[in-house]
Motif scaffolding. Structure first.
Motif, PDB file in Angstrom:
ATOM      1  N   LEU A   1       0.817  -1.216   0.000  1.00 14.19           N
ATOM      2  CA  LEU A   1       0.000   0.000   0.000  1.00 14.19           C
ATOM      3  C   LEU A   1       0.853   1.270   0.000  1.00 14.19           C
ATOM      4  CD1 LEU A   1      -2.796  -1.302   2.391  1.00 14.19           C
ATOM      5  CD2 LEU A   1      -3.046  -0.769  -0.037  1.00 14.19           C
ATOM      6  N   PHE A   2       1.997   1.217   0.679  1.00 15.57           N
ATOM      7  CA  PHE A   2       2.870   2.404   0.667  1.00 15.57           C
ATOM      8  C   PHE A   2       3.400   2.688  -0.750  1.00 15.57           C
ATOM      9  CE2 PHE A   2       3.930   1.777   5.396  1.00 15.57           C
ATOM     10  CZ  PHE A   2       3.127   2.842   5.764  1.00 15.57           C
ATOM     11  N   THR A   3       3.789   1.620  -1.469  1.00 13.83           N
ATOM     12  CA  THR A   3       4.303   1.868  -2.821  1.00 13.83           C
ATOM     13  C   THR A   3       3.163   2.333  -3.740  1.00 13.83           C
ATOM     14  OG1 THR A   3       4.082  -0.475  -3.331  1.00 13.83           O
ATOM     15  CG2 THR A   3       6.294   0.285  -2.792  1.00 13.83           C
ATOM     16  N   LEU A   4       1.975   1.750  -3.559  1.00 13.97           N
ATOM     17  CA  LEU A   4       0.846   2.192  -4.392  1.00 13.97           C
ATOM     18  C   LEU A   4       0.507   3.655  -4.121  1.00 13.97           C
ATOM     19  CD1 LEU A   4      -1.597  -0.875  -4.278  1.00 13.97           C
ATOM     20  CD2 LEU A   4      -0.216  -0.089  -6.207  1.00 13.97           C
ATOM     21  N   PHE A   5       0.600   4.026  -2.861  1.00 13.75           N
ATOM     22  CA  PHE A   5       0.271   5.409  -2.495  1.00 13.75           C
ATOM     23  C   PHE A   5       1.233   6.394  -3.168  1.00 13.75           C
ATOM     24  CE2 PHE A   5       0.395   9.162   0.292  1.00 13.75           C
ATOM     25  CZ  PHE A   5      -0.950   9.438   0.402  1.00 13.75           C
ATOM     26  N   VAL A   6       2.520   6.088  -3.065  1.00 16.23           N
ATOM     27  CA  VAL A   6       3.513   7.009  -3.646  1.00 16.23           C
ATOM     28  C   VAL A   6       3.492   6.930  -5.171  1.00 16.23           C
ATOM     29  CG1 VAL A   6       5.983   7.512  -3.807  1.00 16.23           C
ATOM     30  CG2 VAL A   6       4.963   7.001  -1.603  1.00 16.23           C
ATOM     31  N   GLY A   7       3.322   5.731  -5.702  1.00 19.87           N
ATOM     32  CA  GLY A   7       3.375   5.559  -7.147  1.00 19.87           C
ATOM     33  C   GLY A   7       2.137   6.055  -7.875  1.00 19.87           C
ATOM     34  N   TRP A   8       0.988   5.918  -7.238  1.00 19.70           N
ATOM     35  CA  TRP A   8      -0.254   6.197  -7.956  1.00 19.70           C
ATOM     36  C   TRP A   8      -1.116   7.286  -7.352  1.00 19.70           C
ATOM     37  CZ3 TRP A   8      -0.789   3.943 -12.660  1.00 19.70           C
ATOM     38  CH2 TRP A   8       0.092   2.884 -12.932  1.00 19.70           C
ATOM     39  N   LYS A   9      -0.958   7.555  -6.061  1.00 18.76           N
ATOM     40  CA  LYS A   9      -1.822   8.572  -5.439  1.00 18.76           C
ATOM     41  C   LYS A   9      -1.120   9.938  -5.397  1.00 18.76           C
ATOM     42  CE  LYS A   9      -5.352  10.220  -3.398  1.00 18.76           C
ATOM     43  NZ  LYS A   9      -6.501  10.496  -4.256  1.00 18.76           N
ATOM     44  N   MET A  10       0.144   9.953  -4.992  1.00 14.26           N
ATOM     45  CA  MET A  10       0.868  11.231  -4.944  1.00 14.26           C
ATOM     46  C   MET A  10       1.201  11.674  -6.367  1.00 14.26           C
ATOM     47  SD  MET A  10       3.527  10.795  -1.766  1.00 14.26           S
ATOM     48  CE  MET A  10       4.247  12.428  -1.923  1.00 14.26           C
ATOM     49  N   SER A  11       1.407  12.969  -6.539  1.00 16.21           N
ATOM     50  CA  SER A  11       1.746  13.412  -7.893  1.00 16.21           C
ATOM     51  C   SER A  11       3.223  13.139  -8.163  1.00 16.21           C
ATOM     52  CB  SER A  11       1.455  14.895  -8.054  1.00 16.21           C
ATOM     53  OG  SER A  11       2.491  15.649  -7.475  1.00 16.21           O
ATOM     54  N   ARG A  12       3.516  12.879  -9.426  1.00 14.62           N
ATOM     55  CA  ARG A  12       4.882  12.584  -9.833  1.00 14.62           C
ATOM     56  C   ARG A  12       5.816  13.737  -9.439  1.00 14.62           C
ATOM     57  NH1 ARG A  12       7.737   9.893 -14.388  1.00 14.62           N
ATOM     58  NH2 ARG A  12       9.420  11.322 -14.856  1.00 14.62           N
ATOM     59  N   ALA A  13       5.303  14.968  -9.601  1.00 19.73           N
ATOM     60  CA  ALA A  13       6.129  16.140  -9.296  1.00 19.73           C
ATOM     61  C   ALA A  13       6.494  16.179  -7.808  1.00 19.73           C
ATOM     62  CB  ALA A  13       5.374  17.403  -9.689  1.00 19.73           C
ATOM     63  N   ASP A  14       5.536  15.837  -6.963  1.00 16.14           N
ATOM     64  CA  ASP A  14       5.814  15.842  -5.521  1.00 16.14           C
ATOM     65  C   ASP A  14       6.833  14.767  -5.147  1.00 16.14           C
ATOM     66  OD1 ASP A  14       4.119  17.893  -5.144  1.00 16.14           O
ATOM     67  OD2 ASP A  14       2.513  16.745  -4.157  1.00 16.14           O
ATOM     68  N   VAL A  15       6.670  13.595  -5.765  1.00 13.96           N
ATOM     69  CA  VAL A  15       7.591  12.496  -5.458  1.00 13.96           C
ATOM     70  C   VAL A  15       9.002  12.894  -5.884  1.00 13.96           C
ATOM     71  CG1 VAL A  15       8.155  10.083  -5.953  1.00 13.96           C
ATOM     72  CG2 VAL A  15       5.782  10.766  -5.716  1.00 13.96           C
ATOM     73  N   ARG A  16       9.099  13.478  -7.051  1.00 12.95           N
ATOM     74  CA  ARG A  16      10.394  13.897  -7.573  1.00 12.95           C
ATOM     75  C   ARG A  16      11.014  14.980  -6.682  1.00 12.95           C
ATOM     76  NH1 ARG A  16      12.922  14.153 -12.803  1.00 12.95           N
ATOM     77  NH2 ARG A  16      14.296  15.931 -12.773  1.00 12.95           N
ATOM     78  N   ASP A  17      10.161  15.905  -6.287  1.00 18.16           N
ATOM     79  CA  ASP A  17      10.637  16.998  -5.444  1.00 18.16           C
ATOM     80  C   ASP A  17      11.213  16.449  -4.127  1.00 18.16           C
ATOM     81  OD1 ASP A  17      10.617  19.958  -4.872  1.00 18.16           O
ATOM     82  OD2 ASP A  17       9.476  19.214  -3.147  1.00 18.16           O
ATOM     83  N   GLU A  18      10.496  15.494  -3.550  1.00 13.16           N
ATOM     84  CA  GLU A  18      10.936  14.951  -2.261  1.00 13.16           C
ATOM     85  C   GLU A  18      12.207  14.134  -2.418  1.00 13.16           C
ATOM     86  OE1 GLU A  18       9.143  16.183   0.199  1.00 13.16           O
ATOM     87  OE2 GLU A  18      10.753  15.366   1.434  1.00 13.16           O
ATOM     88  N   LEU A  19      12.261  13.362  -3.472  1.00 10.66           N
ATOM     89  CA  LEU A  19      13.395  12.459  -3.667  1.00 10.66           C
ATOM     90  C   LEU A  19      14.679  13.216  -4.030  1.00 10.66           C
ATOM     91  CD1 LEU A  19      13.254   9.496  -3.223  1.00 10.66           C
ATOM     92  CD2 LEU A  19      12.986   9.121  -5.650  1.00 10.66           C
ATOM     93  N   THR A  20      14.502  14.418  -4.591  1.00 14.59           N
ATOM     94  CA  THR A  20      15.698  15.193  -4.937  1.00 14.59           C
ATOM     95  C   THR A  20      15.896  16.333  -3.938  1.00 14.59           C
ATOM     96  OG1 THR A  20      14.380  16.604  -6.372  1.00 14.59           O
ATOM     97  CG2 THR A  20      15.485  14.755  -7.424  1.00 14.59           C
ATOM     98  N   SER A  21      15.108  16.341  -2.884  1.00 18.18           N
ATOM     99  CA  SER A  21      15.124  17.425  -1.896  1.00 18.18           C
ATOM    100  C   SER A  21      14.984  18.780  -2.582  1.00 18.18           C
ATOM    101  CB  SER A  21      16.388  17.383  -1.042  1.00 18.18           C
ATOM    102  OG  SER A  21      16.429  16.185  -0.329  1.00 18.18           O
TER     103      SER A  21
END
Ligand code: PHE
Length: 454
Positions: A398-418
């Protein structure tokens, strides 16, 4: 609700705390055995694959959710997906952590008892025959294991009451280096025993013919459990990491420490087992029956050294288990403090009560309650298998589904690259996102359904 949150003081502090959560009983009593049983170095290779392609994506997903919001699992998901049922997923993972700590602290309690036994020099050569049977009679006892479980959980609670910075960070900063020194010292002793070579061969000789489906499933399960995934602890710890920190570095650092410790534990345990001419096994029997027997039988030649090693060994187990249990308790405490507005101390007392009570039932399931069965399992076995085989995998999925499909790609990228601070992370973003979005959920989903049907 607005809360002043502690932030880990440095990258090292964050990695030590997360490695503290990861390094635990799983590394000492399961990993060495699994490696030996499933083809030595060949298994380690599969384990590495599982860690990189499945565990790290879950690890990063938890880190992203936690650090993005600076909240625990429930609050984080409520904030990122308001008005959806996702927050209940957060709550489910917190409940899983509470179930794990309940039975985990029973075993932590056994290590308290064995540490005292070692200090009282009970593993003497003339008693080596009784040493193995000591375990069965200890755990089936009513009061002693409950007393030890209480002591272990009490220690955990004391550290958690002190808070993230003053309690968890300070304790992990001291205990992590100590753990590595201890395990290396025990390993040197173990490797110096006559006949140790066979144990080394058992661990390193690659045997690809033993890599069957069950080996692969074991590698995945072990990697999830060992990295404390799917129960919100990594998410909670990540919520205390500062924005400028590199999440990929902390994920990799934690996994490396965890793997290194597991391998060192293998070399600390197996050579001694083979030197004593014993068939290796896994689980409580390995550390509470086989090893004490070895300490006592070796005691004939080296009484002082083997007594010291016995003390160090149970101290190692105790510290390793403590740094894991504090991470589980902290996950629950964060929820009560953030969402229910309780004071930290009150939250700790409540959760101490709840997990203590469930832990007592688990402890009694080796004695007076051994006849009580749920789905054919004792209470302890049921809690263990419910979490390890089912809830942890579900949480990870569920955690991977949440980040992969629920959060926006831009937010994930922003967080992962600080926020673009780490260009190297931006370069591997596509690949990492692909793992989080497709590879991890599909494989973990298959494992979950298989576990469910078996
Ligand atoms: N990783 C710990 C171990 O190897 C167990 C653990 C599971 C800790 C889940 C926290 C959360 O023993």
């Amino acid at each position: 609700m607005d809360h002043k949150r502690d932030i880990f003081s440095s990258r090292r502090a964050a990695i030590f705390a997360m490695a503290g959560s990861a390094i635990g009983l799983g590394n000492i009593w399961r990993f060495p055995y699994m490696v030996g049983e499933h083809g030595g170095a060949a298994f380690i290779l599969v384990y590495l694959f599982a860690t990189v392609f499945l565990s790290l994506p879950i690890f990063l997903s938890e880190s992203i959710i936690g650090r993005r919001t600076h909240l625990g699992p429930y609050g984080a998901m409520a904030k990122l997906a308001p008005g959806t049922p996702w927050k209940h997923v957060g709550l489910l993972t917190i409940c899983s952590a509470m179930i794990i700590i309940s039975f985990y602290s029973v075993v932590g309690g056994w290590s308290v008892d064995y540490l005292f036994k070692a200090i009282r020099l009970e593993f003497l050569p003339e008693r080596s025959e009784q040493v193995s049977s000591m375990f069965g009679s200890m755990i089936s006892n009513t009061w002693l294991p409950i007393l030890c479980h209480t002591a272990f959980l009490g220690l955990t609670a004391v550290i958690v009451v002190l808070g993230v910075r003053k309690g968890i960070e300070r304790f992990s900063k001291i205990s992590m280096p100590v753990l590595f020194v201890l395990i290396v010292a025990i390993m040197c002793y173990s490797l110096s025993l006559p006949g140790a070579g066979e144990g080394v061969a058992y661990l390193v000789k690659p045997d690809f013919s033993r890599l069957d489906a069950s080996a692969v499933a074991s590698a995945m399960g072990q990697s999830f459990f060992s990295l404390s995934l799917g129960v919100g602890t990594i998410l909670t710890y990540s919520s205390h990491i500062r924005k400028s920190e590199n999440l990929i570095t902390s994920g990799l650092g934690t996994s490396l420490f965890d793997l290194l410790f597991a391998i060192l534990a293998g070399f600390a345990v197996m050579p001694a087992v083979f030197a004593a001419g014993i068939e290796p096994g896994a689980g409580p029997g390995l550390i509470f029956e086989t090893l004490p027997y070895i300490f006592s039988s070796m005691g004939a030649q080296m009484p002082v050294l083997s007594s010291v090693i016995a003390i160090l060994f149970f101290l190692t187990i105790l510290i390793a288990a403590l740094t894991s249990s504090i991470s589980m308790l902290e996950t629950g405490v964060t929820y009560l403090v953030e969402e229910k507005g309780l004071r930290r101390r009150t939250a700790v007392i409540i959760l101490f009560g709840v997990t203590w009570a469930l832990g007592c039932l688990c402890s009694l399931s080796f004695g007076p309650l051994s006849g009580v069965k749920l789905f054919g399992k004792t209470i302890f076995e049921f809690c263990d298998s419910l979490t390890s085989d089912f809830l942890m995998t579900l949480g990870g999925l569920l955690f991977t589904l949440f980040v992969g499909w629920k959060m926006s790609r831009a937010d994930v990228r922003d967080e992962l690259t600080s926020g673009g601070l780490y260009p190297a992370n931006a370069k591997i973003f596509k690949f990492t996102y692909f793992l989080i979005r497709y590879v991890a959920p599909v494989v973990i989903g298959v494992v979950f359904v298989t576990n469910l049907l078996m």
